[in-house]
Scaffold this active site. Structure first.
Site, short mmCIF file in Angstrom:
data_model
loop_
_atom_site.label_atom_id
_atom_site.label_comp_id
_atom_site.label_asym_id
_atom_site.label_seq_id
_atom_site.Cartn_x
_atom_site.Cartn_y
_atom_site.Cartn_z
N CYS A 75 0.86 -1.18 0.00
CA CYS A 75 0.00 0.00 0.00
C CYS A 75 0.90 1.23 0.00
CB CYS A 75 -0.87 -0.03 1.25
SG CYS A 75 -1.94 1.41 1.43
N CYS A 185 -0.64 3.82 -6.80
CA CYS A 185 -1.51 3.13 -5.85
C CYS A 185 -1.66 1.71 -6.37
CB CYS A 185 -2.86 3.83 -5.81
SG CYS A 185 -4.17 2.90 -4.98
N1 DGL Z 1 -3.68 0.38 -2.46
C1 DGL Z 1 -3.55 1.58 -1.68
C2 DGL Z 1 -2.30 2.34 -2.16
O1 DGL Z 1 -1.43 1.75 -2.78
C3 DGL Z 1 -4.87 2.29 -1.72
C4 DGL Z 1 -5.03 3.32 -0.70
C5 DGL Z 1 -6.40 3.64 -0.26
O2 DGL Z 1 -7.01 2.82 0.42
O3 DGL Z 1 -6.87 4.77 -0.53
O4 DGL Z 1 -2.14 3.52 -1.93
#
Ligand code: DGL
Length: 259
Positions: A75, A185
Site C-alpha cells: 500500500c 496506488c
Molecule cells: N492500495 C492503496 C495504495 O497503494 C490504496 C489506498 C487507499 O485505500 O486509498 O495507496
C-alpha cells in the site's frame, strides 16, 4: 529455529495489494502468503494521517500475530504515511511499495510524468522527499485520484468505468504532452486499460505506464535471502483475511489475483 516456511504477510488497505501479491506469486512461488485487506476501512487515501497510522499498525500487528516471518506493505499510502514507524515496531523484515517515479524519470524526452495516487500519498512528506531527490523533480506532476479505489474494491475494472473520474482529474492538464504515468496506488495496477484510454482522450504523447510492484518483489527476495528466510521447497499457498465481509471480498480478491 528455521522460519523459512513461515508465511509472508501482505498488507493493503483493501484489495489493491493483490497486484503485488500476484507478482510475488510469480517470482517467489514457493513462499506461503497471508494477505490482510483492511476492507472495512478502505480507502485510506482520504483519511487523516493519524488514522492511517493507527489502522495500518493494527493490521500489520495482526499479520505478525499470525506468525509471519516478514511483512510486505503493498500500500503506497501506508508506506508514505508510516513506514518508519512500522519498521521500528516490528521485529521482522519489512518491505514496501513506493511510487515508481525513478524509472519513469529515466525516460528520454521532455514530456511530463504524471504521478497518480491517493490524496494522502500525493501530499505526504515522505513521497515529496522522494520526488525532490529526482534529477528533474518539476517534470513530475502529482495528481490525487479520489474515487478510483472504491470502484476497484467492487470489482469494477472496465476501461470505460472510470471515464468520469479521469475527465475530472485531467481537466487542468488537457492536451499536456506526457511521457509517463506512474500508477502510485496498488489498486490502479488492475486498470491499465482505463489509464491508457484516459491518456488517449485527454493527453498528448503516448505515455508509458509504470508501477513499483516488480521492483518491490525483487527487493523482498533480496531481503529474505539476506535474513536466511527464503523458502525453497513446496508449492506456496495464499490465505486471505479481511476486516470486511469475507463473503463479499474473497471472490473479488481471487478474481483480481487470477487476472
Ligand atoms: N492500495 C492503496 C495504495 O497503494 C490504496 C489506498 C487507499 O485505500 O486509498 O495507496
Amino acid at each position: 529455529m528455521d522460519k523459512s516456511h513461515a508465511p509472508i504477510g501482505v498488507f493493503d488497505s483493501g484489495l489493491g495489494g493483490a497486484s503485488v501479491l500476484k507478482v510475488a506469486r510469480r517470482l517467489l512461488p514457493m513462499e506461503n502468503y497471508i494477505y490482510y485487506g483492511d476492507n472495512a476501512h478502505a480507502p485510506y487515501g482520504d483519511k487523516p494521517e493519524a488514522e492511517i497510522t493507527d489502522l495500518t499498525l493494527s493490521c500489520v500487528h495482526k499479520l505478525l500475530d499470525m506468525g509471519c516471518k516478514s511483512i510486505l506493505v503493498a500500500c503506497n499510502t501506508a508506506t508514505a504515511n508510516c513506514i518508519d514507524i512500522i519498521r521500528t515496531e516490528l521485529n521482522v523484515p519489512v518491505v514496501s511499495v513506493e511510487p515508481a517515479i525513478r524509472p519513469a524519470c529515466m525516460l528520454p524526452g521532455k514530456g511530463k510524468i504524471l504521478m497518480m495516487a491517493t490524496q494522502a500519498t500525493t501530499h505526504l512528506e515522505r513521497y515529496l522527499a522522494l520526488q525532490a531527490r529526482m534529477p528533474d523533480p518539476d517534470r513530475i506532476i502529482n495528481i490525487p485520484c479520489p474515487g478510483i479505489v472504491e470502484r476497484i474494491e467492487l470489482g469494477r475494472l472496465g476501461d470505460e468505468d472510470f471515464d468520469d473520474l479521469f475527465a475530472a482529474y485531467l481537466a487542468p492538464y488537457e492536451g499536456l504532452y506526457t511521457d509517463g504515468i506512474v500508477l502510485g496506488c496498488t489498486h490502479y495496477v488492475f486498470i491499465p486499460g482505463a489509464f491508457r484510454r484516459a491518456a488517449s482522450l485527454h493527453l498528448r504523447g503516448n505515455p508509458q505506464l509504470f508501477d513499483g510492484n516488480e521492483g518491490t518483489v525483487h527487493q523482498l527476495a533480496r531481503v529474505l535471502d539476506a535474513h536466511g528466510l527464503r523458502n525453497n521447497e513446496g508449492a506456496g499457498a495464499v490465505e486471505f483475511h479481511t476486516s470486511g465481509d469475507p463473503a463479499k471480498f474473497q471472490p473479488i480478491f481471487h478474481m483480481l489475483l487470477s487476472r
